[in-house]
Design a protein around this motif. Structure first.
Motif, PDB file in Angstrom:
ATOM      1  N   GLU A   3    -105.965 -85.793 130.601  1.00 49.39           N
ATOM      2  CA  GLU A   3    -107.368 -85.291 131.289  1.00 49.39           C
ATOM      3  C   GLU A   3    -107.298 -85.430 132.659  1.00 49.39           C
ATOM      4  O   GLU A   3    -107.582 -84.436 133.236  1.00 49.39           O
ATOM      5  N   LEU A   4    -106.498 -86.316 133.232  1.00 44.58           N
ATOM      6  CA  LEU A   4    -106.302 -86.403 134.811  1.00 44.58           C
ATOM      7  C   LEU A   4    -105.515 -85.191 135.132  1.00 44.58           C
ATOM      8  O   LEU A   4    -105.727 -84.409 136.154  1.00 44.58           O
ATOM      9  N   ILE A   5    -104.529 -85.011 134.249  1.00 47.68           N
ATOM     10  CA  ILE A   5    -103.386 -83.742 134.515  1.00 47.68           C
ATOM     11  C   ILE A   5    -104.243 -82.524 134.536  1.00 47.68           C
ATOM     12  O   ILE A   5    -104.278 -81.630 135.370  1.00 47.68           O
ATOM     13  N   ILE A   6    -105.022 -82.513 133.599  1.00 45.20           N
ATOM     14  CA  ILE A   6    -106.025 -81.174 133.425  1.00 45.20           C
ATOM     15  C   ILE A   6    -106.938 -80.960 134.506  1.00 45.20           C
ATOM     16  O   ILE A   6    -107.106 -79.954 135.136  1.00 45.20           O
ATOM     17  N   ALA A   7    -107.506 -82.136 135.071  1.00 41.25           N
ATOM     18  CA  ALA A   7    -108.388 -82.143 136.118  1.00 41.25           C
ATOM     19  C   ALA A   7    -107.658 -81.556 137.174  1.00 41.25           C
ATOM     20  O   ALA A   7    -108.098 -80.537 138.029  1.00 41.25           O
ATOM     21  N   GLU A   8    -106.263 -82.098 137.477  1.00 39.68           N
ATOM     22  CA  GLU A   8    -105.602 -81.587 138.833  1.00 39.68           C
ATOM     23  C   GLU A   8    -105.254 -80.039 138.719  1.00 39.68           C
ATOM     24  O   GLU A   8    -105.265 -79.472 139.672  1.00 39.68           O
ATOM     25  N   ILE A   9    -105.120 -79.782 137.455  1.00 37.34           N
ATOM     26  CA  ILE A   9    -104.618 -78.288 137.418  1.00 37.34           C
ATOM     27  C   ILE A   9    -105.904 -77.282 137.540  1.00 37.34           C
ATOM     28  O   ILE A   9    -105.631 -76.110 138.063  1.00 37.34           O
ATOM     29  N   LEU A  10    -107.037 -77.888 136.987  1.00 32.86           N
ATOM     30  CA  LEU A  10    -108.095 -77.029 137.374  1.00 32.86           C
ATOM     31  C   LEU A  10    -108.665 -77.059 138.749  1.00 32.86           C
ATOM     32  O   LEU A  10    -108.705 -75.899 139.254  1.00 32.86           O
ATOM     33  N   GLU A  11    -108.500 -78.220 139.488  1.00 29.67           N
ATOM     34  CA  GLU A  11    -108.498 -77.983 140.817  1.00 29.67           C
ATOM     35  C   GLU A  11    -107.460 -77.095 141.755  1.00 29.67           C
ATOM     36  O   GLU A  11    -107.694 -76.563 142.644  1.00 29.67           O
ATOM     37  N   SER A  12    -106.358 -77.333 141.284  1.00 31.27           N
ATOM     38  CA  SER A  12    -105.205 -76.243 141.826  1.00 31.27           C
ATOM     39  C   SER A  12    -105.718 -74.849 141.681  1.00 31.27           C
ATOM     40  O   SER A  12    -105.034 -73.956 142.630  1.00 31.27           O
ATOM     41  N   ILE A  15    -111.053 -74.133 140.054  1.00 31.51           N
ATOM     42  CA  ILE A  15    -112.019 -73.875 139.157  1.00 31.51           C
ATOM     43  C   ILE A  15    -112.759 -75.304 139.294  1.00 31.51           C
ATOM     44  O   ILE A  15    -112.439 -76.286 138.922  1.00 31.51           O
ATOM     45  N   PRO A  16    -114.067 -75.166 139.609  1.00 31.51           N
ATOM     46  CA  PRO A  16    -114.984 -76.257 139.819  1.00 31.51           C
ATOM     47  C   PRO A  16    -115.388 -76.772 138.418  1.00 31.51           C
ATOM     48  O   PRO A  16    -115.435 -75.957 137.282  1.00 31.51           O
ATOM     49  N   TYR A  17    -115.399 -78.173 137.945  1.00 26.16           N
ATOM     50  CA  TYR A  17    -115.846 -78.469 136.747  1.00 26.16           C
ATOM     51  C   TYR A  17    -116.582 -79.789 136.907  1.00 26.16           C
ATOM     52  O   TYR A  17    -116.849 -80.538 137.979  1.00 26.16           O
ATOM     53  N   GLN A  18    -117.269 -80.345 135.656  1.00 23.41           N
ATOM     54  CA  GLN A  18    -117.865 -81.619 135.630  1.00 23.41           C
ATOM     55  C   GLN A  18    -117.021 -82.353 134.592  1.00 23.41           C
ATOM     56  O   GLN A  18    -116.833 -81.670 133.503  1.00 23.41           O
ATOM     57  N   TYR A  19    -116.906 -83.773 134.816  1.00 25.57           N
ATOM     58  CA  TYR A  19    -116.184 -84.266 133.802  1.00 25.57           C
ATOM     59  C   TYR A  19    -117.006 -85.156 132.872  1.00 25.57           C
ATOM     60  O   TYR A  19    -117.946 -86.044 133.454  1.00 25.57           O
ATOM     61  N   GLU A  20    -116.956 -85.120 131.731  1.00 22.98           N
ATOM     62  CA  GLU A  20    -117.813 -85.864 130.557  1.00 22.98           C
ATOM     63  C   GLU A  20    -119.178 -86.040 131.000  1.00 22.98           C
ATOM     64  O   GLU A  20    -119.792 -86.867 130.972  1.00 22.98           O
ATOM     65  N   VAL A  21    -119.920 -84.810 130.942  1.00 27.80           N
ATOM     66  CA  VAL A  21    -121.116 -84.562 131.006  1.00 27.80           C
ATOM     67  C   VAL A  21    -121.747 -84.598 129.667  1.00 27.80           C
ATOM     68  O   VAL A  21    -121.526 -84.070 128.811  1.00 27.80           O
ATOM     69  N   ASP A  22    -123.036 -85.487 129.652  1.00 22.49           N
ATOM     70  CA  ASP A  22    -123.597 -85.618 128.356  1.00 22.49           C
ATOM     71  C   ASP A  22    -124.444 -84.474 128.198  1.00 22.49           C
ATOM     72  O   ASP A  22    -125.204 -83.770 128.887  1.00 22.49           O
ATOM     73  N   LEU A  23    -124.053 -83.986 126.685  1.00 22.60           N
ATOM     74  CA  LEU A  23    -124.865 -82.743 126.192  1.00 22.60           C
ATOM     75  C   LEU A  23    -125.953 -83.365 125.473  1.00 22.60           C
ATOM     76  O   LEU A  23    -125.939 -84.138 124.531  1.00 22.60           O
ATOM     77  N   PRO A  24    -127.468 -82.984 125.895  1.00 17.93           N
ATOM     78  CA  PRO A  24    -128.498 -83.430 124.978  1.00 17.93           C
ATOM     79  C   PRO A  24    -128.386 -82.699 123.728  1.00 17.93           C
ATOM     80  O   PRO A  24    -128.014 -81.505 123.203  1.00 17.93           O
ATOM     81  N   CYS A  25    -128.672 -83.540 122.689  1.00 20.61           N
ATOM     82  CA  CYS A  25    -128.489 -83.542 121.227  1.00 20.61           C
ATOM     83  C   CYS A  25    -129.409 -84.502 120.592  1.00 20.61           C
ATOM     84  O   CYS A  25    -129.327 -85.488 120.566  1.00 20.61           O
TER      85      CYS A  25
END
Length: 105
Positions: A3-12, A15-25
């Motif tokens: 997941e850290l590697i994926i985050a680094e690639i997204l940043e490269s 692509i902005p992202y949020q990590y482990e955001v709670d989905l209401p359910c």
């Protein structure tokens, strides 16, 4: 680590992202690894990365999670990206980059 590697690639890719955001359910708790608002059209895309696919209990939980996403109308090839580690625990960076390039740019 994947997941850290994926985050680094997204940043490269810028692509902005949020990590482990709670989905209401109401029924259960879901927290996708990445939540991305796709720049080209504003669509919210969730990304789950599964690592320990050699572990039977992990795979069972993965299956339950995918069913829960489906119940929330979050579907693969629509608004859910899914990736996996290889059996040896490594990550295919070419596949990850291709997924980002084709789905999120």
């Amino acid at each position: 680590k994947s997941e850290l590697i994926i985050a680094e690639i997204l940043e490269s890719f810028g692509i902005p992202y949020q990590y482990e955001v709670d989905l209401p359910c109401d029924e259960y708790h879901l927290c996708p690894d990445f939540t991305v608002v796709r720049p080209r059209d504003g669509k919210v895309v969730y990304w789950e990365h599964f690592g320990m696919t050699h572990d039977e209990e992990y795979v069972h939980k993965m299956d339950l999670k995918l069913v829960r996403y489906r119940r929330m109308n979050i579907k693969p090839w629509d608004n859910l990206m899914i990736s996996f580690d290889r059996e040896d625990g490594s990550l295919d960076l070419g596949i990850i980059r291709s997924m980002i390039d084709s789905w999120l740019r």
